[in-house]
Scaffold this active site. Structure first.
Site, PDB file in Angstrom:
ATOM      1  N   ARG A 298     -22.966  11.356 -76.091  1.00  0.00           N
ATOM      2  CA  ARG A 298     -21.949  10.464 -75.521  1.00  0.00           C
ATOM      3  C   ARG A 298     -22.643   9.525 -74.547  1.00  0.00           C
ATOM      4  O   ARG A 298     -23.296   9.982 -73.611  1.00  0.00           O
ATOM      5  CB  ARG A 298     -20.871  11.285 -74.819  1.00  0.00           C
ATOM      6  CG  ARG A 298     -19.834  10.443 -74.089  1.00  0.00           C
ATOM      7  CD  ARG A 298     -18.758  11.327 -73.446  1.00  0.00           C
ATOM      8  NE  ARG A 298     -17.770  10.510 -72.760  1.00  0.00           N
ATOM      9  CZ  ARG A 298     -17.708  10.348 -71.444  1.00  0.00           C
ATOM     10  NH1 ARG A 298     -18.575  10.940 -70.640  1.00  0.00           N
ATOM     11  NH2 ARG A 298     -16.773   9.584 -70.909  1.00  0.00           N
TER      12      ARG A 298
ATOM     13  N   HIS B 153     -17.355   2.411 -69.120  1.00  0.00           N
ATOM     14  CA  HIS B 153     -17.683   3.401 -68.096  1.00  0.00           C
ATOM     15  C   HIS B 153     -17.958   2.619 -66.803  1.00  0.00           C
ATOM     16  O   HIS B 153     -19.065   2.626 -66.282  1.00  0.00           O
ATOM     17  CB  HIS B 153     -18.872   4.253 -68.543  1.00  0.00           C
ATOM     18  CG  HIS B 153     -18.983   5.580 -67.842  1.00  0.00           C
ATOM     19  ND1 HIS B 153     -19.013   6.789 -68.507  1.00  0.00           N
ATOM     20  CD2 HIS B 153     -19.078   5.902 -66.527  1.00  0.00           C
ATOM     21  CE1 HIS B 153     -19.136   7.783 -67.638  1.00  0.00           C
ATOM     22  NE2 HIS B 153     -19.187   7.275 -66.424  1.00  0.00           N
TER      23      HIS B 153
ATOM     24  N   GLU C  68     -12.432   7.835 -67.394  1.00  0.00           N
ATOM     25  CA  GLU C  68     -11.837   8.105 -66.077  1.00  0.00           C
ATOM     26  C   GLU C  68     -11.155   6.890 -65.446  1.00  0.00           C
ATOM     27  O   GLU C  68     -11.601   6.392 -64.399  1.00  0.00           O
ATOM     28  CB  GLU C  68     -12.905   8.664 -65.129  1.00  0.00           C
ATOM     29  CG  GLU C  68     -13.580   9.916 -65.654  1.00  0.00           C
ATOM     30  CD  GLU C  68     -14.451  10.616 -64.599  1.00  0.00           C
ATOM     31  OE1 GLU C  68     -14.602  10.069 -63.486  1.00  0.00           O
ATOM     32  OE2 GLU C  68     -14.950  11.719 -64.884  1.00  0.00           O
TER      33      GLU C  68
ATOM     34  N   ASN D 110     -12.853  15.258 -68.566  1.00  0.00           N
ATOM     35  CA  ASN D 110     -13.980  15.473 -67.661  1.00  0.00           C
ATOM     36  C   ASN D 110     -13.500  16.410 -66.565  1.00  0.00           C
ATOM     37  O   ASN D 110     -12.531  16.110 -65.858  1.00  0.00           O
ATOM     38  CB  ASN D 110     -14.442  14.155 -67.031  1.00  0.00           C
ATOM     39  CG  ASN D 110     -15.091  13.231 -68.055  1.00  0.00           C
ATOM     40  OD1 ASN D 110     -15.266  13.603 -69.217  1.00  0.00           O
ATOM     41  ND2 ASN D 110     -15.450  12.045 -67.618  1.00  0.00           N
TER      42      ASN D 110
ATOM     43  N   TYR E  70     -14.775  18.916 -63.326  1.00  0.00           N
ATOM     44  CA  TYR E  70     -15.838  19.373 -62.412  1.00  0.00           C
ATOM     45  C   TYR E  70     -15.370  20.471 -61.462  1.00  0.00           C
ATOM     46  O   TYR E  70     -16.093  21.422 -61.208  1.00  0.00           O
ATOM     47  CB  TYR E  70     -16.395  18.180 -61.611  1.00  0.00           C
ATOM     48  CG  TYR E  70     -17.217  17.268 -62.493  1.00  0.00           C
ATOM     49  CD1 TYR E  70     -18.551  17.550 -62.750  1.00  0.00           C
ATOM     50  CD2 TYR E  70     -16.646  16.167 -63.125  1.00  0.00           C
ATOM     51  CE1 TYR E  70     -19.305  16.753 -63.594  1.00  0.00           C
ATOM     52  CE2 TYR E  70     -17.390  15.360 -63.975  1.00  0.00           C
ATOM     53  CZ  TYR E  70     -18.724  15.665 -64.198  1.00  0.00           C
ATOM     54  OH  TYR E  70     -19.461  14.884 -65.049  1.00  0.00           O
TER      55      TYR E  70
ATOM     56  N   GLU F  44     -17.194  15.687 -70.245  1.00  0.00           N
ATOM     57  CA  GLU F  44     -18.155  15.860 -69.144  1.00  0.00           C
ATOM     58  C   GLU F  44     -17.857  17.169 -68.432  1.00  0.00           C
ATOM     59  O   GLU F  44     -16.697  17.474 -68.132  1.00  0.00           O
ATOM     60  CB  GLU F  44     -18.042  14.752 -68.073  1.00  0.00           C
ATOM     61  CG  GLU F  44     -18.600  13.422 -68.472  1.00  0.00           C
ATOM     62  CD  GLU F  44     -18.494  12.381 -67.354  1.00  0.00           C
ATOM     63  OE1 GLU F  44     -18.481  12.747 -66.150  1.00  0.00           O
ATOM     64  OE2 GLU F  44     -18.413  11.194 -67.699  1.00  0.00           O
TER      65      GLU F  44
END
Ligand code: FCB
Length: 440
Positions: free
Chosen positions: A75, A119, A164, A288, A290, A353
């Site tokens: 990606r 991005h 995002e 994504n 985290y 991600e």
């Protein structure tokens, strides 16, 4: 052994501005990130992406490395200012050529190219005309998408429109921590809508493509059952998750979030038909993830990205943290995946991600533990019926971590910036073994 289906897509992710460098080569013009990082005080250490990991020149070596690791998919993102330097009008052939070479080399190595169209590197001329708070930017984005699709569509198995959009809108236009660095809450809310609209228009402009979008979602927990804490958690879940998921997957904005935002900007920028465009069927949703968020009511107003909700405190959950200060909790990913399954129509999911910054150079046992825990959380969710089809580690290479510059290293491959030497970390070898075995 925890096994994944043989069709599970194992990958790694990067993005253009974070690794490419070569910012003035072959007709590329400045993006908002070039302008922002050239502004004193915006980036730690005064770092910029001018050279980054020099991937623009070193992509053959990087792809050889991906191949050694056994990656099945890569990606990356296309830099809009390489492909369409003015943000409008014809394509720059040299910009497209770079991505043709990149995708062809990936395919030669049996690695699926997974490009993201946006991005965060908006061509500066479009910001000069208002940026994402201006509706025209959504139309321009669709035009750019059609140029990329015409040139590369025959070799791309899956397109991601945006990475995002929450960050683009609220870090870019509300807190000003990201480019273009504006602090205008009303503009940020309009930007969020125009990003979503841009996604929908771009999907229309790529008729036969397999198209998805990547959101940064999280699992939100209230600190207590106190109604004020519950309301704070509702607000953050609204802004971070539902403001994007609901229009995309239910063709409607969440009413409570529109109420929270009502005084800030109203809804005049949402035109009839927009939600239908935004909610065109998604071929997949990228997530994504985290860290989770523990949320409490605060008696003092705190300015944050959560415009319209100043009385909210992001609390410390007391868990170990990465070098970014982000709490490590794989249960948040598991719970998020189950929540998507419970609350939204079914759509194939990919973790696009997941990863962590740590200070360990090559022997990165903390990163291995982080990835292992999160992959186990994915496996548990899959056995509970979540249609999770793949996982991309962030990141293949150490890179330019936005306002943190080069101070944070997320790579499974170490980059020595002065020499640009790549050295696989222990986590890269571990990940290669996971891919080879198809499990943990
Ligand atoms: C995400 C971004 C990515 C990277 C990671 C750490 O928000 O998409 O570019 O910076 O965080």
């Amino acid at each position: 052994m925890t096994r994944f289906d043989p069709s599970f897509l194992w990958g790694a992710a990067t993005s253009g501005y974070q690794i490419e460098g070569a910012v003035t080569e072959d007709g590329r013009t400045p993006s908002i990130w070039d302008t922002f990082s050239a502004t004193p005080g915006k980036i730690l250490g005064g770092d910029t992406g001018a050279v980054a990991a020099d991937h623009y020149h070193r992509y053959p070596e990087d792809i050889a490395l991906m191949s050694q690791l056994g990656l099945r998919a890569y990606r990356f993102s296309l830099a809009w200012p390489r492909i369409q330097p003015d943000g409008r009008g014809p394509a720059n052939p040299k910009g497209l050529d770079f991505y043709r070479r990149l995708t062809d080399t990936l395919l030669e190595h049996g690695i699926q190219p997974w490009p993201t169209l946006y991005h965060w590197d908006l061509p500066q001329p479009l910001e000069d005309k208002g940026g994402w708070p201006a509706r025209d930017t959504a139309e321009r984005f669709a035009e750019y998408a059609s140029l990329a699709y015409e040139a590369l569509g025959d070799r791309i198995p899956a397109w991601t429109t945006l990475n995002e959009p929450w960050c683009s809108a609220f870090l870019g236009y509300a807190t000003g921590r990201h480019a273009p660095g504006r602090r205008e809450p009303a503009a940020a809310v309009r930007a969020a809508h125009h990003l979503l609209l841009g996604h929908g228009l771009a999907a229309e402009a790529m008729p036969d493509a397999r198209v998805g979008i990547t959101l940064n979602l999280t699992h939100v927990t209230p600190r207590s059952n106190d109604p004020a804490d519950l309301d704070a958690a509702r607000r953050i879940d609204g802004m971070q998750n539902r403001l994007f998921l609901d229009p995309l997957l239910r063709a409607a904005y969440p009413e409570d979030v529109l109420d929270d935002l009502g005084d800030i900007t109203g809804t005049d920028h949402i035109r009839p038909g927009d939600l239908k465009t935004i909610a065109a069927p998604l071929d997949f949703l990228g997530i994504n993830y985290y860290a989770p968020m523990l949320v409490a009511h605060s008696t003092e107003p705190t300015p944050s990205a959560y415009v319209g909700s100043p009385f909210v405190d992001i609390a410390d959950g007391g868990r170990p943290k990465t070098a970014m200060g982000w709490e490590i909790d794989e249960h948040g990913l598991h719970d998020l995946l189950l929540r998507l399954r419970a609350d939204y129509p079914e759509v194939p999911l990919y973790v696009t991600e997941n990863g962590a910054a740590f200070d360990e150079a090559i022997h990165d046992t903390a990163r291995i533990a982080y990835l292992d825990g999160h992959l186990r959380a994915c496996a548990r969710a899959i056995t509970q019926g979540v249609p999770l089809k793949g996982y991309f580690v962030w990141s293949l290479l150490d890179n330019f971590e936005w306002s943190y510059g080069y101070s944070q290293r997320f790579g499974i491959v170490h980059v020595d910036y002065p020499t640009q030497r790549r050295t696989p970390k222990d986590s890269a070898r571990w990940y290669a073994a996971v891919i080879e075995r198809g499990g943990l």
